[in-house]
Enzyme design. Structure first.
Site, short mmCIF file in Angstrom:
data_model
loop_
_atom_site.label_atom_id
_atom_site.label_comp_id
_atom_site.label_asym_id
_atom_site.label_seq_id
_atom_site.Cartn_x
_atom_site.Cartn_y
_atom_site.Cartn_z
N LYS A 1 43.50 53.48 40.50
CA LYS A 1 43.15 52.46 41.71
C LYS A 1 43.25 51.19 41.10
O LYS A 1 44.13 50.22 41.68
CB LYS A 1 41.65 52.83 41.93
CG LYS A 1 41.27 51.46 42.60
CD LYS A 1 39.63 51.67 43.12
CE LYS A 1 38.78 51.13 42.06
NZ LYS A 1 38.40 49.87 42.08
N ASN A 2 42.73 50.86 39.73
CA ASN A 2 42.91 49.54 39.31
C ASN A 2 44.32 49.10 38.82
O ASN A 2 44.20 47.95 38.40
CB ASN A 2 41.88 49.58 37.97
CG ASN A 2 40.39 49.46 38.86
OD1 ASN A 2 40.22 49.21 40.11
ND2 ASN A 2 39.35 49.69 37.74
N ARG B 1 36.52 43.02 46.54
CA ARG B 1 36.92 41.86 45.67
C ARG B 1 38.35 41.72 45.16
O ARG B 1 38.74 40.45 44.99
CB ARG B 1 35.92 42.17 44.51
CG ARG B 1 34.60 41.45 44.57
CD ARG B 1 33.76 41.56 43.42
NE ARG B 1 34.59 41.03 42.37
CZ ARG B 1 34.72 39.72 42.07
NH1 ARG B 1 33.51 39.11 42.46
NH2 ARG B 1 35.27 39.25 41.11
N CYS C 1 28.00 41.04 43.96
CA CYS C 1 28.21 42.21 44.47
C CYS C 1 27.04 43.06 43.88
O CYS C 1 26.42 42.61 42.84
CB CYS C 1 29.49 42.89 44.23
SG CYS C 1 30.09 43.60 42.69
N ASP D 1 33.20 51.09 33.70
CA ASP D 1 33.45 51.87 34.78
C ASP D 1 33.27 53.35 34.62
O ASP D 1 33.39 54.19 35.36
CB ASP D 1 34.90 51.96 35.31
CG ASP D 1 35.33 50.50 35.90
OD1 ASP D 1 34.35 49.72 36.18
OD2 ASP D 1 36.47 50.34 35.91
N ARG E 1 36.23 54.80 48.02
CA ARG E 1 37.05 53.36 47.79
C ARG E 1 38.02 53.86 46.51
O ARG E 1 38.81 53.04 46.38
CB ARG E 1 36.13 52.42 47.31
CG ARG E 1 35.14 51.91 48.58
CD ARG E 1 34.40 50.82 48.21
NE ARG E 1 35.57 49.64 47.66
CZ ARG E 1 34.95 48.69 47.22
NH1 ARG E 1 33.65 48.13 47.36
NH2 ARG E 1 35.94 47.70 46.73
N1 EPU Z 1 34.24 36.93 34.72
C1 EPU Z 1 34.26 35.73 34.50
N2 EPU Z 1 34.65 34.92 35.43
C2 EPU Z 1 36.00 35.18 36.03
C3 EPU Z 1 36.46 36.44 35.95
C4 EPU Z 1 35.45 37.30 35.30
O1 EPU Z 1 32.87 35.22 33.93
O2 EPU Z 1 36.76 34.47 36.48
C5 EPU Z 1 33.28 38.01 34.06
C6 EPU Z 1 32.88 38.92 35.13
O3 EPU Z 1 31.61 38.45 35.52
C7 EPU Z 1 32.51 40.32 33.96
C8 EPU Z 1 33.76 40.04 33.02
O4 EPU Z 1 34.06 38.61 33.11
O5 EPU Z 1 31.38 39.98 33.39
C9 EPU Z 1 34.78 41.01 33.41
O6 EPU Z 1 35.42 40.92 34.58
P1 EPU Z 1 36.74 41.07 35.05
O7 EPU Z 1 37.28 40.00 35.59
O8 EPU Z 1 37.43 41.73 34.15
O9 EPU Z 1 36.70 42.09 36.37
P2 EPU Z 1 37.64 42.34 37.36
O10 EPU Z 1 39.13 42.21 36.92
O11 EPU Z 1 37.32 41.68 38.75
C10 EPU Z 1 38.10 44.74 36.99
C11 EPU Z 1 38.14 46.21 37.64
C12 EPU Z 1 36.66 46.75 37.66
C13 EPU Z 1 36.10 46.85 36.12
C14 EPU Z 1 36.28 45.50 35.57
C15 EPU Z 1 36.05 45.38 33.94
C16 EPU Z 1 39.88 46.13 39.33
C17 EPU Z 1 40.12 46.04 40.66
N3 EPU Z 1 38.45 46.06 38.86
O12 EPU Z 1 37.39 44.05 37.76
O13 EPU Z 1 36.53 47.87 38.36
O14 EPU Z 1 34.66 47.08 36.29
O15 EPU Z 1 37.75 44.95 35.76
O16 EPU Z 1 36.58 46.45 33.25
O17 EPU Z 1 40.69 46.24 38.40
C18 EPU Z 1 35.48 49.67 39.37
O18 EPU Z 1 37.00 50.20 39.59
O19 EPU Z 1 34.62 50.50 39.63
C19 EPU Z 1 35.34 48.28 38.97
C20 EPU Z 1 34.24 47.62 39.42
#
Ligand code: EPU
Length: 424
Positions: free
Chosen positions: A11-12, A81, A105, A307, A399
């Site tokens: 998915k990711n 998101r 969220c 995750d 999802r």
């Molecule tokens: N963060 C910030 N600022 C930003 C972006 C992130 O402070 O602009 C912080 C977040 O709050 C968090 C950390 O950085 O504490 C990591 O967040 P990240 O941006 O890496 O998360 P993401 O890219 O939005 C993806 C996965 C998530 C997974 C996270 C961490 C996808 C679609 N989603 O989210 O997957 O938990 O990386 O590995 O790739 C899931 O699949 O259940 C899921 C939530």
């Protein structure tokens, strides 16, 4: 449980790889696309942005005109998101984007400040008004820049993806320092490079991207889902079963394998080149003695993935001893704890840490799923709980897990899906 199942596409990895189709001239073909609610949401968003999206089983073909709408509305971003991953591509190819701000969220606060910081470094003008990010590329288009892309919680996966995609079509060289090192970033970079981009360093903390004039789709395969693989292996370990996951990526799960080793859960792996024609597989095997539970703290890759935190916690109920499970990535990602406790897990939460003392005998009860990985943990716990466990709001599971109940049934798990009156 006993048997073998095949990993689905990730998915990711699939979400940003499909968002990247907004960058491509001509058609792009994706294979091994998992059948998931989040992917269907993305297809609809791409179509709203003027893309042609044809889905035939796990093969998806996209074609996106260079001109068209540039808005990802609140109704879509609120649902998923990851829709924010269209921001960089829209800005790079169409010169502007209006993307609703995702907000928090159930995992807690999830800002996108780093996405905006990175795009700003490429010259974009970014305003946030009325909950909407309005982004505009400068007159001559985006231009390369250098940006440090981490917060105190580490780097950002989708933020790195967004900036990398935008930089692929910017003029000049972009350097992303403290880039996310997750395999999903490597998969996206490989796709972009095949499309004509010039990206070096994917998989490391420093990415160098030399912008090109245009990118041309082509054909690719979505890599196997490491989180689904980990979830299935933990289901096997929790039930003291023999569970094999075929066509997976063992090298992306070394942290889990190390934990299995230290906990005393036997496992085997193979297929990586030695046995002709067989793709890599992993198998957990029945433990001779109850596993030792171990402290775990989630970290960005190659650390323990957030995750898998909920599923690890469920597994710990079968082990012996006391374990502290800390989530440093999402300190509030513990909505599954009170629900696991309804099954008798006796987990105590203090801040970003959950404390579990095993072994405990779980007993079935009705429980509520709050998010994707929490639902998976509750289903896993239900496999070993005595009597019946009913997991409500299981639409969260759809999802991100392709036919999980079918795979678990294939392994001998007693799981049935019933119509959930709470489904939206
Ligand atoms: N963060 C910030 N600022 C930003 C972006 C992130 O402070 O602009 C912080 C977040 O709050 C968090 C950390 O950085 O504490 C990591 O967040 P990240 O941006 O890496 O998360 P993401 O890219 O939005 C993806 C996965 C998530 C997974 C996270 C961490 C996808 C679609 N989603 O989210 O997957 O938990 O990386 O590995 O790739 C899931 O699949 O259940 C899921 C939530």
């Amino acid at each position: 449980m006993q048997g073998a199942v095949t990993a689905s596409g990730s998915k990711n990895a699939a979400l940003p790889m499909l968002a990247a189709s907004l960058l491509f001239e001509g058609p792009a073909v994706y294979r091994r696309v998992p059948d998931l609610a989040d992917l269907r949401t993305l297809f609809r968003l791409l179509q709203d942005l003027g893309a042609e999206v044809q889905v035939q089983g796990d093969r998806v073909q996209t074609e996106v005109p260079s001109h068209g709408p540039t808005e990802a509305p609140y109704e879509v971003v609120r649902k998923m998101r990851a829709s924010v991953a269209v921001l960089g591509p829209l800005l790079a190819r169409r010169g502007r984007a209006r993307v609703s701000l995702p907000g928090g969220c159930v995992l807690g606060d999830r800002p996108i400040d780093l996405h905006l910081k990175g795009l700003h470094a490429l010259g974009a003008d970014l305003q946030v008004r009325h909950g909407i990010v309005e982004a505009q590329a400068p007159a001559g288009g985006l231009r390369g820049g250098t940006v440090y892309l981490a917060s105190s919680r580490g780097s950002t996966v989708l933020g790195t993806a967004n900036v990398m995609m935008a930089a692929s079509l910017a003029k000049g060289v972009t350097v992303i320092e403290a880039a996310a090192e997750e395999p999903e970033i490597e998969a996206l970079a490989a796709l972009l490079n095949r499309a004509g981009a010039c990206i070096h360093g994917a998989g490391s903390h420093r990415l160098e991207i030399e912008g090109v004039e245009a990118l041309h789709g082509g054909e690719c395969e979505i890599p196997p889902d490491r989180i689904e693989t980990g979830t299935l292996l933990l289901a096997g370990a929790l039930t003291r079963g023999r569970v094999r996951v075929n066509d997976c990526r063992p090298d992306e799960l070394t942290v889990l394998l190390d934990l299995f080793h230290r906990a005393g859960v036997p496992f085997a792996q193979g297929g990586d080149g030695g046995e002709a024609g067989l793709r890599p597989w992993l198998e957990v095997q029945p433990w001779p003695n109850p596993p030792r539970v171990l402290d775990v703290a989630t970290r960005p890759f190659p650390g323990f993935p957030t995750d898998l935190q909920a599923q690890w916690l469920a597994f710990c109920t079968a082990g012996e001893g006391l374990a502290l499970v800390t989530d440093t990535v999402y300190p509030d990602r513990f909505m599954h704890v009170p629900e696991l406790n309804r099954l008798g897990a006796g987990i105590r939460r203090e801040g970003n840490t959950a404390l579990v003392v095993g072994p405990v005998r779980l007993s079935g009860a009705p429980v509520l799923a709050s998010d994707l990985r929490a639902s998976a943990a509750l289903v896993l716990a239900g496999l070993v709980a005595s009597g019946q466990t009913i997991v409500r709001r299981v639409y969260h599971l759809d999802r991100g897990y392709e036919a999980l109940e079918e795979k678990l049934r294939q392994l001998g798990g007693r799981v049935v899906r019933e119509r959930d009156p709470e489904s939206p």
